[in-house]
Design an enzyme around this catalytic site. Sequence first.
Site, mmCIF file in Angstrom:
data_model
loop_
_atom_site.group_PDB
_atom_site.id
_atom_site.type_symbol
_atom_site.label_atom_id
_atom_site.label_comp_id
_atom_site.label_asym_id
_atom_site.label_seq_id
_atom_site.Cartn_x
_atom_site.Cartn_y
_atom_site.Cartn_z
ATOM 1 N N HIS A 1 -9.379 -9.229 -1.786
ATOM 2 C CA HIS A 1 -10.076 -8.157 -1.067
ATOM 3 C C HIS A 1 -11.558 -8.253 -1.406
ATOM 4 C CE1 HIS A 1 -10.116 -3.801 0.517
ATOM 5 N NE2 HIS A 1 -11.366 -4.066 0.150
ATOM 6 N N HIS B 1 -15.771 -8.575 0.636
ATOM 7 C CA HIS B 1 -16.575 -8.309 1.831
ATOM 8 C C HIS B 1 -17.717 -9.319 1.854
ATOM 9 C CE1 HIS B 1 -14.750 -4.383 2.991
ATOM 10 N NE2 HIS B 1 -14.432 -4.362 1.698
ATOM 11 N N LYS C 1 -20.952 -8.445 3.839
ATOM 12 C CA LYS C 1 -21.870 -7.445 3.299
ATOM 13 C C LYS C 1 -22.631 -7.957 2.077
ATOM 14 C CE LYS C 1 -19.337 -3.152 4.418
ATOM 15 N NZ LYS C 1 -18.104 -3.687 5.014
ATOM 16 N N HIS D 1 -7.770 -0.366 4.583
ATOM 17 C CA HIS D 1 -8.474 0.417 3.582
ATOM 18 C C HIS D 1 -7.946 1.849 3.750
ATOM 19 C CE1 HIS D 1 -11.215 -2.958 3.620
ATOM 20 N NE2 HIS D 1 -12.050 -2.398 2.772
ATOM 21 N N GLU E 1 -9.772 6.135 0.158
ATOM 22 C CA GLU E 1 -10.805 5.824 -0.832
ATOM 23 C C GLU E 1 -11.642 7.076 -1.061
ATOM 24 O OE1 GLU E 1 -14.108 2.339 -1.798
ATOM 25 O OE2 GLU E 1 -13.252 2.478 0.208
ATOM 26 N N ASP F 1 -13.698 -6.809 -4.445
ATOM 27 C CA ASP F 1 -14.277 -5.923 -3.437
ATOM 28 C C ASP F 1 -15.737 -6.290 -3.164
ATOM 29 O OD1 ASP F 1 -14.055 -3.996 -1.506
ATOM 30 O OD2 ASP F 1 -14.069 -2.300 -2.854
ATOM 31 N N ASN F 2 -16.618 -5.322 -3.121
ATOM 32 C CA ASN F 2 -17.990 -5.557 -2.680
ATOM 33 C C ASN F 2 -18.839 -6.202 -3.771
ATOM 34 O OD1 ASN F 2 -16.789 -3.098 -1.255
ATOM 35 N ND2 ASN F 2 -18.505 -3.626 0.072
#
Length: 422
Positions: A67, A69, A72, A218, A221, A318-319
């Site tokens: 997972h 991104h 981004k 998602h 959250e 994640d990010n």
Amino acid sequence: MMDFKTLPQAPRLRLDNLTVPACLIGQGAGLTRIGLTIADGRIVDGPGDVTVDMRGAMVFPGFTDMHTHLDKGHIWPRAANPDGSFMGALTTVSADREAHWTAEDVRRRMDFALRCAYGHGTTAIRTHLDSIAPQDSISWPIFREMRAEWAGRIALQASCLVGVDRADMDGDFVKTADIVAASGGVLGMVTYPVPDIRERLRGFFRLASERGLEVDFHADETGDPDVATLRLIAETVLETGFDAPVTVGHCCSLAVQDAAECERTLDLVAKAGLNIVSLPMCNLYLQARQTGRTPRWRGLTVVHEMKARGINVSFASDNTRDPFYAYGDLDMLEVMREATRIGHLDHADPDWVNAFLANPARACGFAAPSLTPGAPADLVITRARDWSELFSRPQSDRIVLRAGRVIDRTLPDYAELDDLFT
């Protein structure tokens, strides 16, 4: 960055006296010592032509980061979160996407992120791609190009990312689903408690079924205990009989819900066979953030309770350096270290290491990471000899092998991207 040891080249290289989590070789709990022989890019049986004493260095197969991104990543220098909040992240990313996310911008940042992940020892990644039209027609072709360019180094998957309120099951989202299907991707959506969410979920699963797609959500959250769309996802899977893999990420609100309500949801999740992925670093950053107030919880979902029910639980990064998470480098050893601390994975089940290896690979359908003969010699070897040593330092002098060969782990310089921010 210098590796802690220089390995010789040999047709058959034997690495003796390695430390490995016993569960990775089917031997139960704790750590154990093994030797590995490498030939023709794979782990093989038998002795080597050259033997190296690794002095207890801990070894892992290459990591799966399920997972992320990538689209981004690394926009923080031009799009910093103004207050560290979830809403601050949403609005800042939306503005940056509309202003800057050309094909070239996405490509350069994505390639930068992949070089970081590769240097750290990751072999497989699933990325979510913001897919609100017209961004879907920009980012997905770039993803397909990057997947081809990185084949043999990092296996790549992509899932579309559209909020449930923007997912018109008879409009633009149908076109997005077609792009996903043509790209061999995964159908994704962010769920919020909108009034017609059950109908939208049925439409979402219908689109996925018609195209033979796996799905990745998602969900929840938030620290609001009244937000409970994970339960609705599980109920819809059971209602529709959807039989492709279903992954749900975040699920933070479970941890602040009434215990009985949480348990009912977990029973449904287990019955529906959902895969859950927790994103501890991002959720620690975003959840419970209020100006002038110390956070009272860690943002983590109920991973121990999920695992106890047999739910397939994974962790991912994640990010990366964007408004949703200001830090990170797609380093799964960092994710393992922080998840262990945040989620108290130590003093718990002995096989939590699989939540960074076998579990995410199974959820996504990637090749299973393995240390058995016949497996690719894609290895991450650290100087650490036990868990305390592993988690006490960042292991920046680790050795990474791909197909049995030591790679150059030099990370890209942030300055490479400076011209994107002027």
